[in-house]
Write an enzyme that holds these catalytic residues in place. Structure first.
Site, PDB file in Angstrom:
ATOM      1  N   SER A  51      31.045  18.749  21.408  1.00 55.24           N
ATOM      2  CA  SER A  51      30.519  19.856  21.898  1.00 55.24           C
ATOM      3  C   SER A  51      29.831  19.460  23.229  1.00 55.24           C
ATOM      4  O   SER A  51      29.478  20.650  23.953  1.00 55.24           O
ATOM      5  CB  SER A  51      29.853  20.633  20.885  1.00 55.24           C
TER       6      SER A  51
ATOM      7  N   ASN B 297      21.206  21.148  12.251  1.00 54.21           N
ATOM      8  CA  ASN B 297      21.388  22.559  11.921  1.00 54.21           C
ATOM      9  C   ASN B 297      20.275  23.638  12.589  1.00 54.21           C
ATOM     10  O   ASN B 297      20.262  24.664  13.246  1.00 54.21           O
ATOM     11  CB  ASN B 297      21.411  22.871  10.649  1.00 54.21           C
TER      12      ASN B 297
ATOM     13  N   THR C  88      34.999  65.735  36.893  1.00 53.79           N
ATOM     14  CA  THR C  88      35.571  65.536  35.708  1.00 53.79           C
ATOM     15  C   THR C  88      36.910  65.382  35.411  1.00 53.79           C
ATOM     16  O   THR C  88      37.683  66.105  36.119  1.00 53.79           O
ATOM     17  CB  THR C  88      34.942  66.675  34.651  1.00 53.79           C
ATOM     18  N   HIS C  89      37.748  64.733  34.357  1.00 51.92           N
ATOM     19  CA  HIS C  89      38.926  64.454  34.383  1.00 51.92           C
ATOM     20  C   HIS C  89      39.583  64.064  35.740  1.00 51.92           C
ATOM     21  O   HIS C  89      40.524  64.311  35.974  1.00 51.92           O
ATOM     22  CB  HIS C  89      39.686  65.609  33.899  1.00 51.92           C
TER      23      HIS C  89
ATOM     24  N   SER D 142      45.822  41.350  52.511  1.00 54.34           N
ATOM     25  CA  SER D 142      47.038  40.842  51.570  1.00 54.34           C
ATOM     26  C   SER D 142      47.611  39.860  52.680  1.00 54.34           C
ATOM     27  O   SER D 142      47.433  39.596  53.794  1.00 54.34           O
ATOM     28  CB  SER D 142      47.873  42.406  51.608  1.00 54.34           C
TER      29      SER D 142
ATOM     30  N   LYS E 133      46.026  45.795  54.809  1.00 53.19           N
ATOM     31  CA  LYS E 133      45.384  46.064  53.473  1.00 53.19           C
ATOM     32  C   LYS E 133      44.201  45.397  53.590  1.00 53.19           C
ATOM     33  O   LYS E 133      43.758  44.310  54.161  1.00 53.19           O
ATOM     34  CB  LYS E 133      46.187  45.219  52.562  1.00 53.19           C
TER      35      LYS E 133
ATOM     36  N   ASN F  48      41.545  45.261  50.456  1.00 53.66           N
ATOM     37  CA  ASN F  48      41.579  45.330  48.866  1.00 53.66           C
ATOM     38  C   ASN F  48      40.273  45.028  48.409  1.00 53.66           C
ATOM     39  O   ASN F  48      39.481  44.274  48.640  1.00 53.66           O
ATOM     40  CB  ASN F  48      42.683  44.341  48.173  1.00 53.66           C
TER      41      ASN F  48
ATOM     42  N   GLU G  45      37.572  45.213  41.619  1.00 58.18           N
ATOM     43  CA  GLU G  45      38.677  44.751  40.694  1.00 58.18           C
ATOM     44  C   GLU G  45      38.056  43.725  39.745  1.00 58.18           C
ATOM     45  O   GLU G  45      38.551  43.871  38.478  1.00 58.18           O
ATOM     46  CB  GLU G  45      39.855  44.666  41.087  1.00 58.18           C
TER      47      GLU G  45
ATOM     48  N   TYR H 284      25.280  26.541   7.196  1.00 58.30           N
ATOM     49  CA  TYR H 284      26.131  26.110   8.254  1.00 58.30           C
ATOM     50  C   TYR H 284      27.340  25.732   7.959  1.00 58.30           C
ATOM     51  O   TYR H 284      27.782  25.074   7.039  1.00 58.30           O
ATOM     52  CB  TYR H 284      25.281  24.829   9.050  1.00 58.30           C
TER      53      TYR H 284
ATOM     54  N   GLN I 126      30.043  25.785  15.628  1.00 65.12           N
ATOM     55  CA  GLN I 126      29.983  25.268  16.833  1.00 65.12           C
ATOM     56  C   GLN I 126      30.713  26.059  18.185  1.00 65.12           C
ATOM     57  O   GLN I 126      30.385  25.894  19.326  1.00 65.12           O
ATOM     58  CB  GLN I 126      30.477  23.730  17.029  1.00 65.12           C
TER      59      GLN I 126
END
Ligand code: ARG
Length: 466
Positions: free
Chosen positions: A27, A113, A158-159, A286, A292, A294, A299, A326, A331
């Protein structure tokens, strides 16, 4: 062929782990990040061992000097991490062993531990304060945009259909509320982290006369009065991963909030809305279409929020059904936590950067909010003020809206003679309901988007954020 067992726990083994097993189980490639906390924990632990007489003060000092030197090496990027030594704990202990004989006593009355549980609690305190600072910075960025455009009105939706007019600032201040709740949650997580598990050993503490309160105090695991806070059950302390889940959950919810803001920005920046222009510095072009621009930063925030939810889910599933105490499965709890920390911090910084550099297209906002249909509800309220029951008023205004649609006229340009036929309570002053400034000024209650209220909220946030 069996290799000689040389690992820390090698006493009862006749062969060392296979290379594949080492690669599988290491690890250190990710938990080396815990080094400063591991060293802090080891210094406190050895201070405690000296305090209770399990090691001498000289041994403690040698351990401290060695650990300090190792930390300097790590921070300078000169420390050689060895996969063979599995994790951050054994890498540091081995390096210390090379420096001083007293290192062999450091692990007295301690297990990896309770060591890793302590490291993580120290880490969580730091991670929470890091996220807190980023939340604060994002809030400030949003607040200054709100203040710079305090007079701009836009349609609220709304919506995703135009609903009622609101100040842009009111919309932006909604984000501050979300982030404020996030900050409160993060403070709570930091408080939950504030318990010292050291002394729980592997599972059942130790027979040696340790002083858990001393260690807790040394590491700053104390309450408001400075009283040490130590965990109360050794089995829970070494296997509890609630904090991981709480932290990842707080991050996931920040992600949800940020992705909602991001979505608003993406819509607002589109040609269809064009309420705002996002800064070039946080957009991309782009490779094919020259025109473009973007909104990639927004995003990606929307996308990364999925990852934050995934991390939370990983941790929930990881802990589910594990027998006490444990298990090595645990891990796997590090990478999702680190990822949530890093990505949340990044998303907050990117949001702040993008919003700070955003331009507001006042003309487009004004055109959108000039739609008088946004104030149809205000006409219903006008009728209510004249004593008409709201349901009846709603129905009548609906008929006026229909009339406008049929005659292809903006609702406020319908001739009074036609409108008055819809309901007797509609008087010649009906059309004043569509006066935007007056309509906004009527919204005087707390939390409403009236100009005085928005001003009050801006002042409140200025005070809150200091
Ligand atoms: N690297 C390990 C982890 O993070 C440290 C604890 C190891 N304990 C053990 N009993 N093998 O889970």
């Amino acid at each position: 062929m069996a290799k000689k067992a040389q690992v820390t726990w090698g006493g009862r083994f006749s062969s060392a782990p296979a290379d594949l097993m080492l690669r599988f189980s290491e690890s250190v490639s990710f938990d080396s990040r815990l080094a400063p906390f591991d060293i802090q924990g080891s210094k406190a632990h050895s201070a405690m061992l000296a305090h209770v007489g399990l090691i001498t003060k000289k041994e403690r000092d040698a351990i401290h000097t060695g650990l300090d030197a190792i930390l300097v090496e790590i921070e300078a990027g000169k420390f050689v991490w060895e996969t063979r030594l599995e994790d951050v704990h054994m890498n540091i202990e081995q390096a210390l062993t090379k420096r001083c004989p007293a290192a062999a006593k450091l692990h007295t009355a301690r297990s990896r531990n309770d060591q890793v549980a302590t490291d993580m609690r120290l880490y969580f305190k730091a991670a929470c304060s890091d996220i807190f600072v980023q939340l604060d910075a994002a809030q400030r960025a949003i607040l200054s945009v709100a203040e710079a455009h305090a007079d701009v009105l836009i349609p609220g939706y709304t919506h995703l259909q135009r609903a009622q007019p609101v100040y842009l600032a009111h919309h932006l201040l909604a984000y501050l509320e979300m982030l404020q709740r996030d900050a409160e949650r993060i403070v709570l997580v930091a408080d939950h982290a504030n318990w010292c598990p050291l002394g729980s050993g592997a599972i059942a503490g130790t027979t040696l006369p340790i002083d858990r309160e001393f260690t807790a105090k040394t590491l700053g695991f104390v309450d408001a009065k400075g009283k040490p806070r130590v965990t109360q059950n050794s089995m829970d302390a070494v296997s509890d991963r609630d904090l991981f889940i709480e932290f990842a959950s707080a991050c996931a919810l920040i992600g949800v909030h940020l992705s909602r803001m991001a979505e608003d920005m993406i819509l607002w920046a589109s040609q269809e809305f064009k309420f705002v222009e996002l800064p070039d510095a946080f957009c991309t072009g782009s490779s094919l279409m020259p025109q473009k621009k973007n909104p990639d930063s927004m995003e990606l925030i929307r996308g990364k929020s999925a990852r934050l939810q995934g991390n939370l889910h990983t941790l929930l599933v990881l802990a589910k059904g594990l027998p006490l105490t444990y298990n090595r499965d645990l891990q796997e709890d590090n990478p999702p936590v680190f990822d949530s920390h890093d990505q949340t911090a990044l998303c907050l910084a990117v949001l702040a950067g993008t919003i700070s550099g955003m331009e507001v297209h006042r003309v487009r906002c004004a055109a959108a909010v000039a739609d008088p249909a946004l104030l149809a509800t205000d006409l219903a309220d006008y009728l209510v003020r004249a004593g008409v029951p709201f349901r009846e008023a709603h129905h009548a205004v609906g008929a006026v809206v229909k009339l406008a649609e049929e005659s292809l006229l903006p609702i406020n340009q319908l001739p009074y003679d036609e409108v008055k036929r819809v309901h007797p309570a509609i008087k010649p002053d009906w059309v004043e309901s569509f006066d935007l400034a007056k309509a906004m000024a009527r919204r005087t209650g707390t939390g409403m988007p009236g100009p005085a209220q928005v001003k009050r909220q801006l002042a409140r946030w200025n005070k809150l954020l200091g």
